[in-house]
Design a protein around this motif. Structure first.
Motif, short mmCIF file in Angstrom:
data_model
loop_
_atom_site.label_atom_id
_atom_site.label_comp_id
_atom_site.label_asym_id
_atom_site.label_seq_id
_atom_site.Cartn_x
_atom_site.Cartn_y
_atom_site.Cartn_z
N ARG A 92 0.72 -1.03 0.02
CA ARG A 92 -0.25 -0.16 0.20
C ARG A 92 0.74 1.18 -0.07
O ARG A 92 2.09 1.43 0.87
CB ARG A 92 -0.69 -0.03 1.42
CG ARG A 92 -1.76 -0.76 1.07
CD ARG A 92 -3.35 -0.52 0.68
NE ARG A 92 -4.41 -1.38 0.83
CZ ARG A 92 -5.72 -2.56 -0.37
NH1 ARG A 92 -4.94 -2.07 -1.29
NH2 ARG A 92 -5.96 -3.05 0.05
N ARG A 121 -3.33 -9.72 9.09
CA ARG A 121 -3.80 -10.31 8.38
C ARG A 121 -5.26 -11.74 9.18
O ARG A 121 -6.11 -12.07 8.83
CB ARG A 121 -4.15 -10.27 6.96
CG ARG A 121 -5.24 -9.95 6.10
CD ARG A 121 -5.35 -9.92 4.63
NE ARG A 121 -5.74 -10.44 3.88
CZ ARG A 121 -6.32 -10.33 3.25
NH1 ARG A 121 -6.90 -8.72 2.72
NH2 ARG A 121 -7.87 -11.44 2.24
N GLY A 292 -14.96 -1.29 6.62
CA GLY A 292 -15.41 -1.79 5.69
C GLY A 292 -16.69 -2.62 5.29
O GLY A 292 -17.05 -3.31 4.46
N HIS A 362 -2.93 0.22 -4.33
CA HIS A 362 -1.80 -0.90 -4.73
C HIS A 362 -0.14 -0.11 -4.46
O HIS A 362 -0.41 1.19 -4.76
CB HIS A 362 -1.76 -1.53 -5.24
CG HIS A 362 -2.64 -2.87 -4.64
ND1 HIS A 362 -3.34 -4.21 -4.35
CD2 HIS A 362 -4.21 -2.41 -4.92
CE1 HIS A 362 -3.92 -4.61 -3.90
NE2 HIS A 362 -4.70 -3.98 -4.59
N PRO A 419 -15.85 -7.45 -7.67
CA PRO A 419 -15.87 -6.22 -7.02
C PRO A 419 -15.30 -5.98 -5.76
O PRO A 419 -14.99 -5.56 -4.88
CB PRO A 419 -17.43 -6.03 -6.92
CG PRO A 419 -17.54 -8.16 -7.48
CD PRO A 419 -16.33 -7.98 -7.98
N ARG A 425 -4.65 -9.20 -1.25
CA ARG A 425 -5.64 -8.05 -0.78
C ARG A 425 -7.25 -8.33 -0.50
O ARG A 425 -7.96 -7.63 -0.53
CB ARG A 425 -4.55 -6.55 -0.95
CG ARG A 425 -4.04 -5.88 -0.53
CD ARG A 425 -4.15 -5.18 0.48
NE ARG A 425 -2.47 -4.74 1.15
CZ ARG A 425 -1.98 -4.08 2.23
NH1 ARG A 425 -2.75 -3.85 2.60
NH2 ARG A 425 -0.96 -4.00 2.69
N CYS A 427 -11.08 -8.47 -0.57
CA CYS A 427 -11.78 -8.12 0.19
C CYS A 427 -12.00 -9.00 1.51
O CYS A 427 -11.89 -10.20 1.31
CB CYS A 427 -12.67 -7.46 -0.37
SG CYS A 427 -14.13 -7.20 1.31
C1 HEM Z 1 -10.82 -4.55 1.27
C2 HEM Z 1 -14.91 -4.93 -1.93
C3 HEM Z 1 -17.50 -5.75 2.02
C4 HEM Z 1 -13.99 -5.92 4.82
C5 HEM Z 1 -11.85 -4.42 0.26
C6 HEM Z 1 -11.71 -3.69 -1.38
C7 HEM Z 1 -12.40 -4.35 -1.56
C8 HEM Z 1 -14.00 -4.53 -0.92
C9 HEM Z 1 -12.38 -3.74 -3.51
C10 HEM Z 1 -9.86 -3.86 -2.04
C11 HEM Z 1 -9.15 -4.67 -2.47
C12 HEM Z 1 -7.49 -4.08 -2.75
O1 HEM Z 1 -7.19 -3.54 -2.55
O2 HEM Z 1 -7.53 -5.15 -3.99
C13 HEM Z 1 -16.43 -4.77 -1.03
C14 HEM Z 1 -17.77 -4.87 -1.48
C15 HEM Z 1 -17.51 -5.01 -0.33
C16 HEM Z 1 -17.26 -5.10 0.80
C17 HEM Z 1 -17.92 -4.70 -2.73
C18 HEM Z 1 -19.55 -5.38 -0.49
C19 HEM Z 1 -20.55 -5.57 -0.69
C20 HEM Z 1 -16.88 -6.14 3.16
C21 HEM Z 1 -16.99 -6.67 4.17
C22 HEM Z 1 -16.26 -6.54 5.08
C23 HEM Z 1 -14.87 -5.76 4.60
C24 HEM Z 1 -18.68 -6.39 5.02
C25 HEM Z 1 -15.56 -6.75 7.00
C26 HEM Z 1 -16.32 -7.30 7.58
C27 HEM Z 1 -12.26 -5.31 4.40
C28 HEM Z 1 -11.24 -5.00 4.49
C29 HEM Z 1 -10.62 -4.97 3.77
C30 HEM Z 1 -11.25 -4.49 2.12
C31 HEM Z 1 -10.60 -5.34 5.66
C32 HEM Z 1 -8.80 -4.28 3.47
C33 HEM Z 1 -7.75 -5.81 2.48
C34 HEM Z 1 -7.05 -5.73 2.97
O3 HEM Z 1 -6.07 -4.64 2.29
O4 HEM Z 1 -5.78 -6.34 2.88
N1 HEM Z 1 -13.14 -4.56 -0.30
N2 HEM Z 1 -15.78 -4.92 0.59
N3 HEM Z 1 -15.61 -5.68 3.16
N4 HEM Z 1 -12.98 -4.71 3.31
FE1 HEM Z 1 -14.29 -4.93 1.45
#
Ligand code: HEM
Length: 498
Positions: A92, A121, A292, A362, A419, A425, A427
């Motif tokens: 990041r 993580r 998130g 990223h 999505p 990374r 989600c």
């Molecule tokens: C990261 C989409 C729901 C927790 C992300 C990323 C995307 C995403 C696109 C970034 C991935 C990347 O950096 O390449 C979505 C969508 C959701 C959703 C479309 C629902 C429709 C959630 C939920 C949670 C969550 C319900 C928690 C329970 C996180 C976390 C990250 C993340 C902690 C950071 C991951 C990392 O950097 O390793 N999400 N998300 N998200 N999401 Fe979601």
């Protein structure tokens, strides 16, 4: 010996040069000092970056201060970087304001890729999995039934459901995280959301991102930045209070993620690669899950209602499928394979309005390449998920709402849907989100028909939405593209049916 010294000297000098990608990487003209700042401050960045792809191709570069950014606009290139070459692009960007928002880089979402981040993580992922296996389905079902009660209480009057969706999504996370459920009128819930929303909105503003690119600006007074600091302090106080409450009743809520995390800290006692995980990691993981997991799911539900209001026949098809397959009972997540029409609706809304439209930036952690272009270490990679989902080479009539493209023979490929990002990374809440989208939508469409209030028909707002870190539906904006074949309502009325 002198060659070693020379190459060492060259490397030393190289770090003071602005990062630059392969000279042949296309991109819009970049201006002295400000680079492509004008492009990056566009009011709807995902649409603007997608439009630039029509001119410069599915991979191009932008400059901001000394930073080179590479924008990826097709699922092929995004997968190449995030999945195939994940170990090159799992970083990041480290930034001044990101550090403030993430408690010194201790969130999972903004933390840079290193041993500490990996251990963090892994710890949160396994706590989330454990908790989801035990209780996720029940927790979502309970919230879906509660949402049903709330809608029934409106008795068909015209209402804006966005707050109810936020409360439902937020309760799923707070119950999973520390066994706490809120009422819509709860002051504590309102405080928590207003401060998380403010942080996301302020952090996405150009007043703040300018501080990262132009350090000199940090010396000037900046009221937006002062507000950000205040909200971050408020957030930390609320979360600290929750975690302290939780710890004082520790044994009672063993199922909650926080319990697993705290046990994980004890067990971990930080044997892995000498990494020390502490309370700050539990604190920031809670922030990650709340940010998130709340606005994303809630925004998606709002988009679904918005699209359905203008395509009543899609709503009817889902309703008929639910009635036929379920024969009156409420759905389980395991029913999803027998409900293709509902799943096609979910996929089409995820395609047209990926709620995290530009994922999270990223950073290349070593020299690498994408699509044959060389990408030097430290280049920032922007995965334009919105652009990939509107790529005309992959999707026929990409701006139209056509759930049927995901039905057998419809030509839409779920492989090109991205999505939730991918690779290291991906989600963290993908499985939570997928179950929520399925169960909430199935429960809602089993019991309600969404129709627009008659008075709104004359001036239907469009589906452009407001893009910050999260892409949200909003009423009353101008249509962005003649190809959009529907319009959007803001407020809705709900009528019980069947
Ligand atoms: C990261 C989409 C729901 C927790 C992300 C990323 C995307 C995403 C696109 C970034 C991935 C990347 O950096 O390449 C979505 C969508 C959701 C959703 C479309 C629902 C429709 C959630 C939920 C949670 C969550 C319900 C928690 C329970 C996180 C976390 C990250 C993340 C902690 C950071 C991951 C990392 O950097 O390793 N999400 N998300 N998200 N999401 Fe979601």
């Amino acid at each position: 010996k002198s060659t070693v010294v020379e190459s060492g000297l060259l490397q030393y000098l190289y770090q003071f040069l602005p990062c630059s990608s392969s000279p042949s990487l296309p991109g819009p003209p970049s201006f002295f000092l400000i680079g492509n700042m004008m492009d990056l401050t566009h009011d709807h960045l995902p649409i603007h970056l997608t439009n630039l792809a029509q001119r410069y191709g599915n991979i191009y570069r932008l400059k901001c201060g000394k930073t080179t950014m590479v924008v990826l606009n097709s699922s092929e290139f995004i997968r190449e970087a995030l999945v195939k070459k994940w170990s090159d692009f799992a970083g990041r960007p480290v930034s001044y304001t990101g550090d403030i928002v993430s408690g010194g880089g201790h969130t999972i979402s903004l933390g840079d890729y290193n041993e500490e981040w990996r251990a963090h993580r892994r710890l949160v992922h396994s706590a989330l999995q454990r908790c989801c296996q035990k209780s996720l389905h029940d927790v979502i079902e309970r919230q879906a039934l509660h949402l049903r009660e709330v809608l029934m209480d409106y008795q068909g009057s015209a209402v804006d459901l966005s707050e109810d969706f936020t409360v439902a999504a937020s309760n799923v996370i707070t119950i999973l995280a520390f066994g706490k459920e809120y009422d819509k009128s709860s002051l504590e819930l309102q405080q928590l959301h207003s401060c998380l929303n403010e942080i996301v909105a302020l952090w996405g503003s150009s007043w703040i991102s300018a501080l990262d690119s132009f350090p000199l600006l940090r010396k000037l007074p900046n009221p937006v930045f002062a507000r950000l600091l205040k909200e971050v302090a408020k957030r930390d106080e609320i979360i600290r209070k929750h975690l302290n409450n939780y710890k004082s009743q520790y044994k009672k809520h063993d199922d909650a993620i926080t319990g697993s995390l705290l046990q994980g800290l004890d067990k971990h006692q930080n044997t892995e690669h000498g990494v020390l995980l502490t309370d700050i990691h539990v604190h920031m993981a809670t922030v990650d899950l709340l940010i998130g997991g709340t606005e994303t799911t809630a925004a998606w539900l709002n988009w679904t209602v918005a699209f359905l209001l203008h395509r009543p026949e899609v709503q009817n098809k889902v309703y008929v499928e639910l009635c036929t397959v379920l024969e009156g009972r409420y759905p389980k997540y395991s029913d999803r394979h027998r409900l293709p029409v509902l799943c096609s609706l979910i996929n089409e809304v995820l395609r047209l309005r990926p709620v995290a439209p530009l994922a999270v930036p990223h950073r290349a952690i070593r020299d690498s390449s994408i699509a044959g272009y060389s990408i030097p270490k430290n280049t920032v990679i922007i995965p334009n998920l919105f652009g990939a989902h509107h790529d005309p080479a992959v999707w026929t009539d990409p701006y139209s709402f056509k759930p049927e493209r995901f039905l057998e023979g419809g030509g839409g490929s779920t492989r090109a849907l991205i999505p939730f990002g991918g690779g290291a990374r991906l989600c963290l809440g993908e499985s939570v989100a997928k179950m929520e989208l399925f169960l909430f939508t199935a429960y809602l469409l089993r019991d309600f028909q969404f129709i627009s209030p008659p008075e709104s028909e004359a001036s239907l707002p469009d589906l452009r939405g407001v893009a910050s870190v999260v892409l949200k539906a909003a009423a009353g904006l101008q249509s962005f593209d003649n190809l959009v074949t529907f319009a959007m309502i803001g407020d809705t009325i709900t009528l019980p049916c069947g």
